[in-house]
Design an enzyme around this catalytic site. Structure first.
Site, short mmCIF file in Angstrom:
data_model
loop_
_atom_site.label_atom_id
_atom_site.label_comp_id
_atom_site.label_asym_id
_atom_site.label_seq_id
_atom_site.Cartn_x
_atom_site.Cartn_y
_atom_site.Cartn_z
N ASP A 268 -3.06 -1.84 4.90
CA ASP A 268 -1.45 -1.71 4.78
C ASP A 268 -0.84 -2.22 5.79
OD1 ASP A 268 0.70 -0.99 3.19
OD2 ASP A 268 0.66 1.07 3.96
N ASN B 68 1.23 -5.50 5.67
CA ASN B 68 1.26 -6.74 5.50
C ASN B 68 2.91 -7.30 5.50
OD1 ASN B 68 -1.35 -7.15 5.47
ND2 ASN B 68 -1.33 -7.72 3.30
N GLY B 69 3.59 -6.71 4.55
CA GLY B 69 4.78 -6.87 4.40
C GLY B 69 5.71 -6.59 5.66
N ARG B 70 5.45 -5.48 6.30
CA ARG B 70 6.17 -5.19 7.61
C ARG B 70 5.68 -6.47 8.39
NH1 ARG B 70 4.35 0.79 7.61
NH2 ARG B 70 3.22 0.02 5.89
N TRP B 71 4.65 -6.70 8.71
CA TRP B 71 4.47 -7.61 9.65
C TRP B 71 5.22 -8.80 9.60
CZ3 TRP B 71 1.98 -12.49 9.76
CH2 TRP B 71 1.15 -12.62 11.16
N SER C 270 -3.05 -2.20 -6.00
CA SER C 270 -3.23 -0.98 -6.62
C SER C 270 -2.53 -1.05 -7.88
CB SER C 270 -2.38 0.17 -5.58
OG SER C 270 -1.01 0.20 -5.91
N ARG D 35 6.17 -4.04 -7.60
CA ARG D 35 6.97 -5.03 -6.65
C ARG D 35 7.68 -6.18 -7.55
NH1 ARG D 35 3.37 -4.48 -1.33
NH2 ARG D 35 2.84 -2.51 -1.07
N GLU E 95 -0.36 0.61 -8.96
CA GLU E 95 1.22 0.76 -8.63
C GLU E 95 1.89 -0.33 -8.16
OE1 GLU E 95 -0.91 4.01 -9.52
OE2 GLU E 95 -1.16 3.58 -7.59
N ASN E 96 1.00 -1.22 -7.49
CA ASN E 96 1.74 -2.42 -7.06
C ASN E 96 2.39 -3.47 -7.99
OD1 ASN E 96 -0.85 -2.48 -4.36
ND2 ASN E 96 1.07 -1.66 -4.18
C1 IPE Z 1 -1.63 0.92 -0.87
O1 IPE Z 1 -0.46 0.44 -0.16
C2 IPE Z 1 -2.22 -0.30 -1.78
C3 IPE Z 1 -2.85 -1.21 -0.94
C4 IPE Z 1 -3.25 -1.24 0.19
C5 IPE Z 1 -3.41 -2.42 -1.66
P1 IPE Z 1 0.76 0.60 -0.81
O2 IPE Z 1 1.68 0.02 0.30
O3 IPE Z 1 0.88 0.07 -2.03
O4 IPE Z 1 1.27 2.09 -0.57
P2 IPE Z 1 2.32 3.10 -0.76
O5 IPE Z 1 3.24 2.41 -1.69
O6 IPE Z 1 3.01 2.80 0.92
O7 IPE Z 1 2.05 4.47 -0.95
C1 IPE Z 2 -0.36 -3.90 1.76
O1 IPE Z 2 0.29 -4.39 2.47
C2 IPE Z 2 -1.07 -4.74 0.81
C3 IPE Z 2 -0.52 -4.52 -0.60
C4 IPE Z 2 -0.32 -3.31 -0.93
C5 IPE Z 2 -0.86 -5.75 -1.75
P1 IPE Z 2 2.06 -4.11 1.99
O2 IPE Z 2 2.35 -5.17 1.27
O3 IPE Z 2 2.06 -2.68 1.06
O4 IPE Z 2 2.69 -4.03 3.31
P2 IPE Z 2 3.88 -3.03 3.75
O5 IPE Z 2 3.14 -1.69 3.69
O6 IPE Z 2 5.14 -3.23 2.94
O7 IPE Z 2 4.38 -3.34 5.22
MG MG Z 3 2.52 -0.95 1.97
#
Ligand code: IPE
Ligand code: IPE
Ligand code: MG
Length: 256
Positions: free
Chosen positions: A34, A36-39, A79, A85, A81-82
């Site tokens: 977890d 990647n987005g914030r990074w 996931s 996005r 749930e992803n």
């Molecule tokens: C969990 O991370 C799923 C993966 C790392 C693939 P999320 O970023 O989707 O989880 P939440 O939404 O913060 O619980």
């Molecule tokens: C985890 O990183 C990767 C996936 C869930 C696909 P995120 O995309 O959830 O990164 P944050 O949590 O928004 O920083």
């Molecule tokens: Mg995340």
């Protein structure tokens, strides 16, 4: 089937459990990758930039496994749930998975990595699914490290799909409801051939499991670290594995 915890000396394939050969290290490590987005956001870049940087970290961690005594590595890539996005992020991730498999396949095969995918493939596009099938096939003889990639994976979804198949077996007379127990149900899970995870690591400072390996992690140890996944290094991985060695896993019993 023997219970697949590292305390058991029986392994899913019937041979000795790999943990039997180890002292203190975890045999099966699962990682919620977890942050990647914030990074990416911290660098003023689009979220997909972070996903690409995150994908690059995977190789170093997989390569570190044999030396660190990790036989099974399971990583959470996407996931159930992803899908919530944006369409841009989801499409970018799907394209990244296709490219990742295409780019890494040969090296994974040649380095003795056996790759498996868990999760529901029904919602994934045909091209991606055929790449996944192909990678599983070409690495199916490998045994150095078992890398499992959770893609469109959700623990609840997995248990629901398993229950559906189990119910079908009951309806067809292949399974007696009296025989349904803790040993039977995991045979229907996507992870049926894997031992339970010993250690679950989550990066990015979030202390939750977000629907990852719910059944399998009942007695896992957890490590939540602040590092964002694209910054996660072999050294940090090694440090967490070392810390695991000091844990007292009691599984409900009382140790001397
Ligand atoms: C969990 O991370 C799923 C993966 C790392 C693939 P999320 O970023 O989707 O989880 P939440 O939404 O913060 O619980
Ligand atoms: C985890 O990183 C990767 C996936 C869930 C696909 P995120 O995309 O959830 O990164 P944050 O949590 O928004 O920083
Ligand atoms: Mg995340």
């Amino acid at each position: 089937m023997a219970r697949q915890t590292s305390d058991s000396l029986a392994h899913a394939d019937g041979g000795p459990h790999p943990q039997a050969a180890l002292r203190a290290g975890p045999c099966h490590v699962a990682i919620i990758m977890d942050g990647n987005g914030r990074w990416a956001t911290m660098r003023g870049r689009p979220r997909l930039f972070g996903h690409h940087a995150g994908a690059k970290r995977v190789r170093e961690i997989v390569e570190a496994c044999p030396d660190l005594g990790v036989k099974y590595l399971t990583i959470f890539a996407f996931s159930t749930e992803n899908w919530k996005r944006t369409q841009v992020e989801v499409a970018g991730l799907m394209s990244l998975f296709r490219r990742y498999i295409t780019r890494e396949a040969r090296q994974l095969r040649d380095e003795g990595v056996r790759v498996r995918f868990i999760g529901d493939r029904v919602r994934l596009d045909d091209k991606l699914v055929s790449l996944m099938d192909e990678l599983e096939l070409i690495t199916s003889q490998n045994d150095r490290v078992h890398l499992t990639i959770a893609l469109n994976y959700g623990g609840r979804d997995e248990v629901a799909r398993a229950t559906k198949r189990l119910a079908q077996d009951v309806a067809l007379g292949r399974l007696n409801p009296k025989d349904v127990d803790e040993e039977t149900l995991p045979k229907y899970l996507d992870t049926c051939v894997l031992p339970d995870p010993d250690l679950v690591i989550r990066t990015s400072g979030e202390a939750r499991i977000s629907n990852f390996l719910l059944w399998q992690s009942a007695y896992a140890e957890y490590e939540f670290v602040d590092t964002l996944w694209p910054d996660f290094s072999r050294d940090e991985f090694a440090r967490l594995l070392h810390a695991y060695g000091a844990r007292d896993r009691r599984f409900g019993a009382v140790t001397a």
